[in-house]
Each structure stands twice: as structure tokens, then as C-alpha cells.
Design a protein around this motif. Structure first.
Motif, mmCIF file in Angstrom:
data_model
loop_
_atom_site.group_PDB
_atom_site.id
_atom_site.type_symbol
_atom_site.label_atom_id
_atom_site.label_comp_id
_atom_site.label_asym_id
_atom_site.label_seq_id
_atom_site.Cartn_x
_atom_site.Cartn_y
_atom_site.Cartn_z
ATOM 1 N N SER A 746 19.245 43.270 23.129
ATOM 2 C CA SER A 746 19.890 41.906 22.532
ATOM 3 C C SER A 746 19.688 40.785 23.301
ATOM 4 O O SER A 746 19.074 40.888 24.350
ATOM 5 C CB SER A 746 21.355 42.307 22.781
ATOM 6 O OG SER A 746 22.237 41.337 22.338
ATOM 7 N N TYR A 747 20.053 39.698 22.664
ATOM 8 C CA TYR A 747 19.934 38.246 23.317
ATOM 9 C C TYR A 747 21.256 38.133 24.162
ATOM 10 O O TYR A 747 21.130 36.931 24.586
ATOM 11 C CB TYR A 747 19.897 37.173 22.148
ATOM 12 C CG TYR A 747 18.596 37.436 21.417
ATOM 13 C CD1 TYR A 747 17.261 37.826 21.739
ATOM 14 C CD2 TYR A 747 18.433 36.872 20.202
ATOM 15 C CE1 TYR A 747 16.133 37.741 21.202
ATOM 16 C CE2 TYR A 747 17.325 36.864 19.220
ATOM 17 C CZ TYR A 747 16.230 37.271 19.889
ATOM 18 O OH TYR A 747 14.970 37.416 19.239
ATOM 19 N N THR A 748 22.003 39.014 24.293
ATOM 20 C CA THR A 748 23.241 38.787 25.124
ATOM 21 C C THR A 748 23.262 40.023 26.198
ATOM 22 O O THR A 748 22.421 40.972 25.842
ATOM 23 C CB THR A 748 24.466 38.554 24.378
ATOM 24 O OG1 THR A 748 25.399 38.167 25.270
ATOM 25 C CG2 THR A 748 24.935 39.795 23.798
ATOM 26 N N ASN A 749 24.384 40.155 26.932
ATOM 27 C CA ASN A 749 24.442 41.233 27.806
ATOM 28 C C ASN A 749 25.833 42.005 27.393
ATOM 29 O O ASN A 749 26.781 41.171 27.257
ATOM 30 C CB ASN A 749 24.379 40.804 29.123
ATOM 31 C CG ASN A 749 22.968 40.264 29.630
ATOM 32 O OD1 ASN A 749 21.981 40.948 29.487
ATOM 33 N ND2 ASN A 749 22.990 38.893 29.642
ATOM 34 N N GLU A 773 26.969 35.485 20.759
ATOM 35 C CA GLU A 773 27.858 36.758 20.013
ATOM 36 C C GLU A 773 26.654 37.801 19.743
ATOM 37 O O GLU A 773 25.540 37.425 19.570
ATOM 38 C CB GLU A 773 28.176 36.064 18.730
ATOM 39 C CG GLU A 773 29.057 37.206 17.937
ATOM 40 C CD GLU A 773 29.846 36.407 16.658
ATOM 41 O OE1 GLU A 773 30.449 37.195 15.779
ATOM 42 O OE2 GLU A 773 29.686 35.223 16.589
ATOM 43 N N GLY A 774 27.151 39.120 19.641
ATOM 44 C CA GLY A 774 26.201 40.052 19.502
ATOM 45 C C GLY A 774 26.863 41.236 19.025
ATOM 46 O O GLY A 774 28.357 41.590 19.161
ATOM 47 N N GLU A 775 26.146 42.226 18.564
ATOM 48 C CA GLU A 775 26.712 43.729 18.228
ATOM 49 C C GLU A 775 26.091 44.688 19.545
ATOM 50 O O GLU A 775 24.957 44.670 19.338
ATOM 51 C CB GLU A 775 26.243 43.998 16.951
ATOM 52 C CG GLU A 775 26.879 43.119 15.517
ATOM 53 C CD GLU A 775 26.417 43.309 14.226
ATOM 54 O OE1 GLU A 775 26.996 43.991 13.605
ATOM 55 O OE2 GLU A 775 25.440 42.415 13.990
ATOM 56 N N GLU A 776 26.872 45.504 19.818
ATOM 57 C CA GLU A 776 26.641 46.528 20.656
ATOM 58 C C GLU A 776 26.830 48.012 19.889
ATOM 59 O O GLU A 776 27.921 48.010 19.032
ATOM 60 C CB GLU A 776 27.230 46.556 21.810
ATOM 61 C CG GLU A 776 27.394 47.686 22.764
ATOM 62 C CD GLU A 776 25.853 47.902 23.450
ATOM 63 O OE1 GLU A 776 24.960 47.469 22.933
ATOM 64 O OE2 GLU A 776 25.977 48.074 24.762
ATOM 65 N N VAL A 777 25.962 48.976 19.944
ATOM 66 C CA VAL A 777 26.089 50.302 19.689
ATOM 67 C C VAL A 777 26.614 50.951 20.819
ATOM 68 O O VAL A 777 25.710 51.430 21.943
ATOM 69 C CB VAL A 777 24.879 50.900 19.013
ATOM 70 C CG1 VAL A 777 24.993 52.256 18.531
ATOM 71 C CG2 VAL A 777 24.355 49.978 17.622
ATOM 72 N N VAL A 778 27.682 51.366 20.913
ATOM 73 C CA VAL A 778 28.340 52.161 21.825
ATOM 74 C C VAL A 778 28.153 53.526 21.880
ATOM 75 O O VAL A 778 28.295 54.228 20.593
ATOM 76 C CB VAL A 778 29.741 51.979 22.195
ATOM 77 C CG1 VAL A 778 30.251 52.462 23.357
ATOM 78 C CG2 VAL A 778 30.157 50.256 22.228
ATOM 79 N N GLN A 779 27.656 54.409 22.731
ATOM 80 C CA GLN A 779 26.895 55.622 22.552
ATOM 81 C C GLN A 779 27.820 56.555 23.441
ATOM 82 O O GLN A 779 27.827 56.282 24.706
ATOM 83 C CB GLN A 779 25.556 55.642 22.845
ATOM 84 C CG GLN A 779 24.796 54.661 21.654
ATOM 85 C CD GLN A 779 23.254 54.620 21.991
ATOM 86 O OE1 GLN A 779 22.685 55.598 22.461
ATOM 87 N NE2 GLN A 779 22.809 53.519 21.747
ATOM 88 N N ALA A 802 31.182 44.411 17.217
ATOM 89 C CA ALA A 802 30.586 42.869 17.350
ATOM 90 C C ALA A 802 31.659 42.293 18.425
ATOM 91 O O ALA A 802 32.890 42.366 18.225
ATOM 92 C CB ALA A 802 30.752 42.160 15.989
ATOM 93 N N LEU A 803 30.991 41.607 19.500
ATOM 94 C CA LEU A 803 31.825 40.890 20.383
ATOM 95 C C LEU A 803 31.538 39.330 20.712
ATOM 96 O O LEU A 803 30.226 39.096 20.686
ATOM 97 C CB LEU A 803 31.716 41.665 21.971
ATOM 98 C CG LEU A 803 32.257 43.039 21.725
ATOM 99 C CD1 LEU A 803 31.836 43.694 23.275
ATOM 100 C CD2 LEU A 803 33.848 43.060 21.727
#
Length: 866
Positions: A746-749, A773-779, A802-803
Motif C-alpha cells: 500500500s502507499y500507507t502503513n 487514506e487506504g484500504e486494508e484486507v485484514v486476514q 478503509a481507514l
């Protein structure tokens, strides 16, 4: 004859008599569906029943039953229709979104467009043609166990859990939630234990262990059949334990009908029943094959004529008419549930207008899914996103401006396709210089530099070429359509035709023109077609590829004399599927990589668009080029010529961004070590170019995650035809992957904290600690260390969130007893003794990810922070 003539006169004079069948219970909308179906089937003759059991079911006029073809596809948007439709990213790309809600909506939109197509076809009297129906042979939920399989692009990846959840979302979206009617009918395929090799699929026999069968190959089918309510199932070509899948005791009887209580319809894969006696040699003839398939619950033969033998089989006592009735009732139940025997006013989907085709919200959703599917594999020194103040951008490679590549296979044809080149040009505008070169083909560096010969072509004094199109595949009879065309350069997606009224399958064409040579020279002529073609020069055959020759170009050199005239005649035919025909002239030139590097050395950035293409990988394709065979791959390495070109581009000292397009995992170790940025864009659909530009220039923060493992090399893979799961996929692979399943930057952390397990709920807090702002796929993964036969780890939950920068959110997962269970050697679920490890993070435990690097792992009474 007099009696027939009298009946016709009476019917014309008395419409009520002609519509007498409307009084039958089968047409009474107030009755239960099963009663209406039973009445219909009871009125059919044996011969009529059997004819309904082939995919192209004929009309029964005396009962008002219209003709219907069950064969249709909507893998990633409605496929192969002659109308322009929305084309979403290929299935493997949609799997990379890990977004069940988006996939559900995509399927809903596809069903809407499918209804619009069907309604339009009905109005035009074409609703009985292939690809016009509402029974879609989708989704493909086979497990992508080996990256060499060319049809893996049609699947949702290598993991049973991810495949099951995505497949179920697709089925629910496609079939709708109306209590009475199906919006469309989905079909889970190919049942079962099916994932290549393509060239041997008609003869293959696989004998998976009971553990692998229930641990890997069946869970997705069970989810769709038992829980998602899928309307249909397609049985596979191959055999399992020496019985063809479409007549398999274990699969079709013990599991599908008895254990899972499936009451929908089953179709064979196309011509799979022929394979019983032609290739598997398990049956002596077509009659025994047909009887065995039906007795095992295969209700439809997708094919030509094997099931016609069922009429005599019933008469000879080989099968009962009641068994035929069972299949026919299932088929008509589906048609009733689709509203085909009710007034359109009663079926809300029957009102779907043409305006839904490629509607703005559908195209917008295609862009959304294309964006979400893109996986950022590498981004050293934060080269990406690129700044928009660039002065010159070099765009190089065979996928930079290839519309076929972005559309994948089993595709529809949209009215507008955005390639990578198109997308970047639109994003940067005319202020930025764009230098574009194809440079190479996928596997070689010898390009034909084309010359425009159209000014020198004429027919009977008129500029151009006479084109004649025939409604058969052998140029017989009078042409249906004759027209003067400018050139021979055509591509028709399956379901499209070159002329009005032409059949969508098995058409042919003849092109006639006269070439007046502009110079005395050797003229290099190249021809290419999808299916058979040949070229005559002055009445003599110079190229003969009349046998099926998909994606096979032929060339020859024609010495011409200035001002001399040469008669050229090109003939081709389309069998089934896509169709194309092309004639070009020019000179084949080997690309000079050093000279190319000199031409682009003043660029601010070089974007290389490479990888592979559905022109090379796919279903049973006669492709034989280095690295590919019959639609499959013989190596997972990036073709060597592409690495050589990338090395030349890197030598300029300018940053190189590798945009990879592919339907499967590609091993690119040199690129990973040496290039600053690698983006996997899959086959991204009609909006692919805009989505890629959005990611490259930072208008969208990449959030795709790999649904397959990208291995380091071929040596990581077991034999292709070995169906044991040992050493396969992230669940059983013991080595180190190049890019692991679930991976994506991602472009964020994102940072994870406070993992808790309370009762059957696991929870953790995720924080966006970056600046975008970014979207994370929590696994969520569960593993059972020390248990023989257990997966190394297994996905058991995922959520896309999305956070905003600095925002935190607690993510919760319910852990069921089945999530904690394992499959024993007999194929049964059991709960192992000891403690399971539960991990929550932005990827697998034990795998580094620079933007979601910390994964939390816990047991019930022991927490550790990785």
C-alpha cells in the motif's frame, strides 16, 4: 394432407383454438411450480423429453414451449453476446480484491445486463440462440492448484475458503433475492478435481486422497450447493478413480445428490459425454454413455447428439422413462423459476430495458473492481506513486496497447476498452510527451513492421476488397451478405458476427481483391485467424491453414513487379468461440534493444507493460510457442526476452516500473531484485487502463491482495499432473515464495494491536499509521502445529476495511467449530487435540509485508506479538 390443411385454416380462423394449450395446468400461474412442471412433462412424448435434455432444446409448438439454449456465460460480465456489455476484471483479478460485497454487486449488475440481453433477444426473435439465455455456466470454482493451468484465470485462486466465500457472493448476486423468480441461474463448475492440464483433459484420470478431496477440492462446491443455493452444477471432463465425472458414483450420487441433497440441474461440460467412449474408453458406445450419465444425474448433455440415443435406450429397457422424467422436471423447474412460462408483467426482471447495458453505474463498478484488484508487489524508495509533473514518459511493451489482453477470456465486448496507453495518455494530457513502442512480442523480439497496402487494393474498379459472408462454415451456397470493405482486419468476440442475420457459430467468409504493386520488391505477407483460413494468389494456394489454427500466424514472401496486378482471395471459417481474420504486409525486423534504450533514455520514467496474455493461456488452445502448450504454461518464468528488454531499459539509469498483466502467477526473480516498482494488474477489464493510471499516479491507493502464490521458480512446483496437494499452494508449500498468498503493498502503513480471543470471537485493532487514506484486507489464519497432515496455515476469515490516516478500527471474526477442524485421512472433519494458533494481520503470519508488517498470533491462553 387435406386434414392438415383444414386444421391450419381453422387455427387461422380461430386463434382461441391455436392457443388451446393455455388452458393446461402447466400455464396456470396460480398453481405451485412443481404441479405445473409435472403437468408439462406428462404431456411430452418420449422423443420430445429427450430433445429437451440437450443444451439446444427445441420448441414444442403444440404446447407453446419455446426453444431454449442453456449455454451461456457470465464469468466477469455477460459474455459472447452480440450486444455491447460491461466487461469487469477477469475472475482471478476480482479474487484479488478480496471484496465479497463488490463481487456480489458485480454479479447483480451482470444479471441485470443478462436480463436486458435476453429481453432484447426475445423482442428480436433470437431468444433461442446460444448466449441469449438466462442460465449461466459460471462461476468456475475449481482450485487453482498449479500456476501452469491456463484456465486458472477463470477461478478465484488457490484457497478453498476464499474461493467459497467469493463464489457464494457471486451466486447470491447473480440469482437475486426475489422469493419467486431467479434473476439468472448460476452454475458451479467443474465438478470436480479439475484444474488441467488442458491438452489431456479429455482422457485424464485423477485419484486424489480422501483428505485432499474434502480438504481442498470439494469445500467451495459444498458452500455453493449447500448454503448459497446455486441452481446448477457442471460436471468435469476428467475421470476420478477411473469413472468419468459425469457418471461418477462418489461425486454425482454419494456426495452431490445424497449427502448434499442437491435438487438443481446438472449439465455436462461440452462434449464430455462423448469422452466416455472416445477417450476414457470406459463405455462401449454412445448409448451406454448416455444411459450412465443420466442415471448418475447428468440432466443436460452440452454437445451434439449422444443423448438422442436415450429414446431407443428406454425402448430397449436400458433406462426407464421415469428416469428421463426426473431430469426433464429439473430442467423445466429452472425455466419456470426464471419466469419463462409466466406473463412478462408478473416477472419484474422481464421489464429490464436496454439502457442497463453498459450503464454508467456498471462501468463505474468495473473501474472500482479494476482498481481494487491491482496488487502492488514492490515499491522501493517509494517510487510510486509517480508525480504528475513529469515531462516525458516512455511506455513500452506488448501489453501497453493490447485490448485482447485486458479483456481476458470468456469475455463480453464493451463498446469502449481502455488500455494502459489510453489510460496514461488521458491522465497526463498533452502537456506530457508519451513515447510508445510495442518493442517485442511476448516470447520473441522479431516484429513485423507493417506497411499500408490498402491504397493499392481494388475490386472491379472500386477501392477496397469484396467481402462475402456465408451462413455455414464451408462457403457453400449464396453469400448472406456482400459488401466492399477497406481491409482484412477483423475480430469478433464469441456471439458477435460480421453481418446481420449471420449465425453466431460456424460462419465463413471470402475476401477478393486485386493488388497493384507499387514497386518491384519481395513483399512479405502475414495472415492470422482464429480457426481455419487460406490465401490464394492468382488462383494458387500460398497459405493453407484450413485446419483449426487459433492465434497461429503464417507468412510467405511474394515477389512482385511494379504496376503488375495480383488477384488475392482469402477464405476463412469460424467454428465456435471468437473469430478473427487479418492480412498484413510488411517486413519482419528484430528489435535492437540498445537502440531502443537510447530512444527512451531522456524519459523521466519508463513504464514497461508486459507479462502474458489470454492469447497464450486459456482453454484448450492450439498454442505452441516457447513456454506455452495447448493453453497451459510449461514454465512460470517471465519469458526470457522480456527480462532481456527490461535489463536494457534499466541500463538507461531511469526508473523502470514493471506493470505485469497475467491470469496466473509469474516468477520474476531478476525483476524483483533489480526493478524499483512492480505492479500486477491482471486482465483488468474494460477500465483496466484507467485503473492502472489511478494507481501509478496516486489517485487510488493500491489494495489488492494475491489470491495465489507467486513462486520463485519452476523447481518449487510438483509435477503438473500430480493432484496431491503436498507442496502445493500456501497451505502445503514448505518453501519461500517470491510473493506469498495474501500479499500486497500500500502507499500507507497499517499497524495491528490488542489481539483478543473471547469465546468464539477473535478481535484486533487496526490503525492507519501512514499519511494516506487506504484500504486494508485484514486476514485471519488458523494453524495446528505438529498435527500430521494439517495445513501449514489456513485462511479462515477476511475483511476489507478503509481507514483514514490516524484512524483505528477493531475488526472481529467469529471462529466456528468447522474453522478449528481438520480433515482426516478418511475425509472426515475432526477437532484435533492441543491448541490452535490464531493469527490476524495484513497477510500470513511469518511473512514480511512492508506496509502491514506486524501480524498478531495467539492461542486461547498465550498471546505473542510478531
Amino acid at each position: 394432407m387435406k386434414k392438415l390443411f383444414f386444421f391450419i385454416l381453422v387455427a387461422i380462423a380461430s386463434p382461441a383454438l391455436a392457443q388451446e394449450y393455455k388452458a393446461f395446468p402447466m400455464w396456470d400461474t396460480k398453481l405451485p411450480t412443481d404441479q405445473r412442471v409435472s403437468d408439462l412433462v406428462a404431456r411430452l412424448t418420449l422423443e420430445e423429453k429427450v430433445k429437451q435434455m440437450l443444451n439446444a432444446a427445441p420448441a414444442v409448438p403444440r404446447l407453446g414451449i419455446p426453444a431454449y439454449d442453456w449455454w451461456n456465460e457470465t464469468l466477469h460480465g455477460v459474455a459472447r453476446t452480440p450486444y455491447a456489455v460491461t466487461s469487469y476484471p477477469q475472475a482471478i483479478a476480482m479474487a484479488a480484491t478480496w471484496d465479497t460485497a463488490a463481487l456480489h454487486l458485480m454479479a447483480d449488475y451482470s444479471a441485470t445486463e443478462g436480463r436486458a440481453v435476453h429481453n432484447r433477444a426475445t423482442a428480436e426473435g433470437k431468444n433461442n440462440q446460444r448466449y441469449m439465455g438466462l442460465t449461466y455456466w459460471t462461476p468456475n470454482i475449481n482450485i487453482f492448484r498449479d500456476p501452469r493451468w491456463g484456465r486458472g484465470q477463470e477461478t478465484y485462486g488457490e484457497d478453498p475458503y476464499l474461493t467459497a466465500k467469493l463464489g457464494a457472493a457471486f451466486v447470491r448476486g447473480l440469482q437475486g433475492d426475489d422469493p419467486t423468480y431467479l434473476k439468472a441461474a448460476a452454475c458451479a463448475k467443474h465438478f470436480a478435481v479439475h484444474s488441467g492440464p488442458e491438452p489431456s483433459r479429455h482422457v485424464d484420470n485423477f485419484s486424489p486422497s480422501a483428505h485432499d478431496l474434502w480438504d481442498t477440492y470439494l469445500p467451495a462446491f459444498q458452500e455453493l450447493i449447500v448454503h448459497a443455493g446455486v441452481a446448477g452444477v457442471m460436471c468435469a471432463y476428467n475421470a476420478v478413480d477411473k469413472q468419468p465425472c459425469c457418471a461418477n458414483d462418489l461425486l454425482m450420487v454419494d456426495i452431490l445428490r445424497n449427502k448434499w441433497k442437491f435438487n438443481g440441474y446438472v449439465t455436462s461440460d461440452c462434449w464430455a459425454i462423448d469422452d466416455f467412449f472416445k477417450y476414457h474408453k470406459t463405455h462401449k458406445d454412445s448409448a451406454s454413455a448416455a444411459v450412465d450419465a443420466v442415471m448418475h444425474g447428468t440432466d443436460i448433455e452440452c454437445g451434439t447428439s449422444v443423448y438422442y440415443t436415450l429414446v431407443n435406450a428406454v425402448k430397449n429397457g436400458l433406462i426407464t422413462e421415469e428416469q428421463i422424467n426426473t431430469s426433464v422436471k429439473k430442467l423445466f423447474t429452472i425455466r419456470y423459476r426464471l419466469g419463462m412460462f409466466d406473463p412478462p408483467a408478473m416477472v419484474k426482471y422481464a421489464q429490464t430495458p436496454d439502457s442497463e447495458l453498459e450503464s454508467p453505474q456498471h462501468v463505474a463498478h468495473a473501474l472500482k473492481m479494476a482498481r481494487e484488484s491491482i496488487v502492488l508487489l514492490k515499491n522501493s524508495q517509494q517510487l510510486l506513486p509517480l508525480r504528475k509533473t513529469l515531462k516525458k514518459v516512455a511506455i513500452i511493451g506488448p501489453n501497453a496497447d493490447n485490448k485482447i489482453a485486458v479483456l481476458g477470456n470468456y469475455n463480453g465486448m464493451p463498446s469502449h476498452v481502455v488500455t494502459l496507453l489510453d489510460g496514461i495518455k488521458a491522465r497526463l494530457g498533452q502537456e506530457v510527451t508519451i513515447h510508445y513502442e510495442k518493442a517485442i512480442n511476448y516470447t520473441d523480439d522479431s516484429l513485423l513492421v507493417y506497411r499500408d497496402i490498402t491504397p493499392f487494393l481494388s475490386f472491379n474498379g472500386q477501392a477496397g476488397i469484396q467481402a462475402q459472408y456465408f451462413n455455414n462454415d464451408n462457403l457453400q451456397g449464396e453469400p448472406l451478405h456482400t459488401v466492399i470493405e477497406k481491409e482484412i482486419d477483423h475480430y469478433w468476440s464469441e456471439g458477435q458476427t460480421p453481418a446481420p442475420g449471420l449465425s453466431t457459430t460456424r460462419f465463413s467468409g471470402r475476401y477478393t481483391t486485386y493488388l497493384k504493386a507499387s514497386a518491384t520488391e519481395p513483399l512479405n505477407i502475414e495472415m492470422d485467424a482464429d480457426d481455419g483460413y487460406r490465401l490464394y494468389v492468382n488462383g494458387k494456394i500460398r497459405i493453407d491453414a484450413w485446419q483449426r489454427n487459433r492465434w497461429g500466424a503464417r507468412q510467405f514472401q511474394l515477389p512482385v513487379v511494379k504496376d503488375s496486378v495480383y488477384k488475392l482471395v482469402v477464405e476463412f471459417y469460424q467454428n465456435e468461440g471468437n473469430a478473427s481474420i487479418r492480412l498484413k504486409a510488411g517486413n519482419r525486423v528484430k528489435t535492437d534493444f540498445n537502440a531502443l534504450a537510447q530512444r527512451v533514455k531522456d524519459a523521466d520514467v519508463i513504464i514497461y507493460a508486459g507479462g502474458i496474455s489470454p492469447q497464450l493461456e486459456g482453454e484448450e488452445m492450439p498454442v505452441k510457442v516457447p513456454g506455452f502448450n495447448g493453453g497451459d504454461r510449461t514454465t512460470i518464468q517471465l519469458p526470457a526476452v522480456q527480462t532481456q528488454l527490461l535489463q536494457a531499459l534499466q541500463s538507461t539509469g531511469k526508473p523502470v516500473v514493471f506493470v505485469m498483466m497475467t491470469g496466473s502467477a509469474i516468477a520474476c526473480p531478476w525483476e524483483d531484485r533489480n526493478l524499483p516498482a512492480i505492479v500486477n494488474a491482471w486482465y483488468g477489464g474494460q477500465q483496466a487502463g484507467n485503473a492502472i493510471a489511478d494507481v501509478l499516479f496516486g489517485d487510488y491507493n493500491p489494495s489488492g491482495r494475491l489470491p495465489v502464490t507467486f513462486y520463485q521458480s519452476d523447481s518449487d512446483l510438483p509435477a503438473f499432473s500430480d493432484y496431491s496437494m503436498k507442496g502445493r499452494t500456501y497451505r502445503y508449500f514448505q518453501g519461500k515464495a517470491l510473493y506469498p498468498f495474501g500479499y500486497g503493498l500500500s502507499y500507507t502503513n497499517f499497524t495491528y494491536k490488542q489481539l483478543t480471543i473471547t469465546g468464539n470471537t477473535a478481535a484486533a485493532t487496526v490503525t492507519n499509521t501512514g499519511t494516506r487514506e487506504g484500504e486494508e484486507v485484514v486476514q485471519l489464519y488458523i494453524s495446528h502445529p505438529g498435527i500430521p497432515g494439517a495445513p501449514v496455515k489456513a485462511l479462515k476469515g477476511f475483511q476489507r476495511i478503509a481507514l483514514r490516516p490516524g484512524e483505528s478500527r477493531q475488526v472481529q471474526f467469529k471462529i466456528t467449530p468447522d474453522d478449528l477442524a481438520l480433515v482426516d485421512t478418511n475425509g472426515h472433519l475432526y477437532t484435533p487435540k492441543g491448541k490452535a494458533l490464531v493469527s490476524i494481520g495484513g497477510g500470513q503470519p511469518g511473512v514480511a509485508n512492508k506496509t502491514t508488517s506486524n501480524v498478531l498470533t495467539a492461542t486461547v491462553d498465550n498471546l505473542t506479538h510478531e
